[in-house]
Design a protein around this motif. Sequence first.
Motif, PDB file in Angstrom:
ATOM      1  N   GLY A 192       1.317  -1.344   0.649  1.00  0.00           N
ATOM      2  CA  GLY A 192      -0.170   0.019  -0.395  1.00  0.00           C
ATOM      3  C   GLY A 192       1.315   1.004   0.094  1.00  0.00           C
ATOM      4  N   THR A 193       1.986   1.260   1.070  1.00  0.00           N
ATOM      5  CA  THR A 193       2.901   2.533   0.478  1.00  0.00           C
ATOM      6  C   THR A 193       3.362   2.440  -0.289  1.00  0.00           C
ATOM      7  OG1 THR A 193       3.272   2.376   3.060  1.00  0.00           O
ATOM      8  CG2 THR A 193       4.773   3.465   1.622  1.00  0.00           C
ATOM      9  N   PHE A 194       3.876   1.801  -1.059  1.00  0.00           N
ATOM     10  CA  PHE A 194       4.716   1.632  -2.768  1.00  0.00           C
ATOM     11  C   PHE A 194       3.720   2.450  -3.482  1.00  0.00           C
ATOM     12  CE2 PHE A 194       7.565  -2.107  -1.676  1.00  0.00           C
ATOM     13  CZ  PHE A 194       8.601  -0.873  -1.048  1.00  0.00           C
ATOM     14  N   GLY A 247       6.583   6.414 -21.557  1.00  0.00           N
ATOM     15  CA  GLY A 247       6.560   4.377 -21.419  1.00  0.00           C
ATOM     16  C   GLY A 247       6.535   4.458 -19.787  1.00  0.00           C
ATOM     17  N   TRP A 248       7.907   5.620 -18.976  1.00  0.00           N
ATOM     18  CA  TRP A 248       7.420   5.521 -17.331  1.00  0.00           C
ATOM     19  C   TRP A 248       6.290   5.273 -16.733  1.00  0.00           C
ATOM     20  CZ3 TRP A 248      11.103   3.132 -15.282  1.00  0.00           C
ATOM     21  CH2 TRP A 248      12.724   3.046 -15.928  1.00  0.00           C
ATOM     22  N   MET A 249       5.273   6.563 -17.277  1.00  0.00           N
ATOM     23  CA  MET A 249       4.398   7.238 -16.701  1.00  0.00           C
ATOM     24  C   MET A 249       3.889   5.792 -16.549  1.00  0.00           C
ATOM     25  SD  MET A 249       4.533   9.594 -15.829  1.00  0.00           S
ATOM     26  CE  MET A 249       2.582  10.058 -15.070  1.00  0.00           C
ATOM     27  N   ILE A 250       3.610   4.860 -18.040  1.00  0.00           N
ATOM     28  CA  ILE A 250       2.280   4.239 -18.544  1.00  0.00           C
ATOM     29  C   ILE A 250       2.814   2.876 -17.562  1.00  0.00           C
ATOM     30  CG2 ILE A 250       2.068   1.933 -20.005  1.00  0.00           C
ATOM     31  CD1 ILE A 250       1.882   3.942 -21.704  1.00  0.00           C
ATOM     32  N   LEU A 251       4.400   2.533 -17.180  1.00  0.00           N
ATOM     33  CA  LEU A 251       4.356   2.073 -16.334  1.00  0.00           C
ATOM     34  C   LEU A 251       4.130   2.023 -14.423  1.00  0.00           C
ATOM     35  CD1 LEU A 251       6.352  -1.430 -15.356  1.00  0.00           C
ATOM     36  CD2 LEU A 251       8.008   0.170 -15.748  1.00  0.00           C
ATOM     37  N   LEU A 286       1.687  -0.481 -12.156  1.00  0.00           N
ATOM     38  CA  LEU A 286       2.581  -0.613 -11.253  1.00  0.00           C
ATOM     39  C   LEU A 286       1.938  -0.264 -10.058  1.00  0.00           C
ATOM     40  CD1 LEU A 286       4.722  -2.751  -9.546  1.00  0.00           C
ATOM     41  CD2 LEU A 286       6.547  -0.931 -10.145  1.00  0.00           C
ATOM     42  N   CYS A 287       1.479   0.978  -9.753  1.00  0.00           N
ATOM     43  CA  CYS A 287       1.021   1.188  -8.727  1.00  0.00           C
ATOM     44  C   CYS A 287      -0.484   0.395  -9.103  1.00  0.00           C
ATOM     45  CB  CYS A 287       0.102   2.542  -8.963  1.00  0.00           C
ATOM     46  SG  CYS A 287      -0.621   3.891  -7.543  1.00  0.00           S
ATOM     47  N   GLY A 288      -1.458   0.680  -9.902  1.00  0.00           N
ATOM     48  CA  GLY A 288      -2.216  -0.628  -9.968  1.00  0.00           C
ATOM     49  C   GLY A 288      -1.708  -1.892  -9.824  1.00  0.00           C
ATOM     50  N   PHE A 341       4.819 -10.384 -13.793  1.00  0.00           N
ATOM     51  CA  PHE A 341       4.445  -8.632 -14.464  1.00  0.00           C
ATOM     52  C   PHE A 341       5.119  -8.017 -15.129  1.00  0.00           C
ATOM     53  CE2 PHE A 341       3.121  -3.732 -13.366  1.00  0.00           C
ATOM     54  CZ  PHE A 341       2.285  -4.073 -13.863  1.00  0.00           C
ATOM     55  N   LEU A 342       6.464  -7.083 -14.189  1.00  0.00           N
ATOM     56  CA  LEU A 342       6.936  -6.249 -14.443  1.00  0.00           C
ATOM     57  C   LEU A 342       7.754  -6.851 -15.602  1.00  0.00           C
ATOM     58  CD1 LEU A 342       9.217  -5.811 -10.703  1.00  0.00           C
ATOM     59  CD2 LEU A 342       7.706  -4.401 -12.179  1.00  0.00           C
ATOM     60  N   TRP A 343       8.247  -8.518 -16.472  1.00  0.00           N
ATOM     61  CA  TRP A 343       9.047  -9.032 -17.234  1.00  0.00           C
ATOM     62  C   TRP A 343       7.557  -8.819 -18.519  1.00  0.00           C
ATOM     63  CZ3 TRP A 343       6.830 -12.850 -20.130  1.00  0.00           C
ATOM     64  CH2 TRP A 343       8.071 -13.401 -21.394  1.00  0.00           C
TER      65      TRP A 343
END
Length: 201
Positions: free
Chosen positions: A105-107, A136-140, A144-146, A182-184
Amino acid sequence: MAEKQIKPWVKQLLELGPTLAFFLLYLRIKDDTFTYGATEYSGFIVATVAFVPILLVAMAVLWHLTGKLSRMQIFTAFMVIFFGALTAWFNDERFFKMKTSIVYGTFAGLLGIGLLRGRSYLEFVMGEFLPMEHEGWMILTRRLCGLFVGLAVANEIIWRTMSDTTWVTIETFGFPIVLFLFLWMQIVGLQRYLIEDKEEG
């Protein structure tokens, strides 16, 4: 201090070894009860308390070998120590289980704050290691936030409705595997935003 290079398997062992040790220790003593100072503690509580020094030793060795610890490693260690202490002090395993939800949740909160400001804190932290266009960073970051929100919610559901063994197994293997996959998938899917080094003549 510049980071020293060590063999990848050594780094992985030091980063993942403590969690695996917790898992194996829990399986060994999960059905046992331990009495200290006239107070009874479950195997889960004892495994949690033992996890703290194991993690600290691994981090100390990693810092000695590389000369550096990431902010995420330091934050995670703080959370483990803090909630491990609460778990032992109140003899209540719920504190340690909630730790995972609070970390994710903090992340999610930190990334979300950056997004509200039109920034990607991921880009700020990792941009040097993974050159990628801002879009690209904004999309990632949004994705990742989700994911972190989803993992936090999933952890709350799992520890509140399932057995300790199920939670420990998912905590040790399930969540890390989901995060890795997910990251991959994101790196593969965001290839078009990667910036390749080009020599201009």
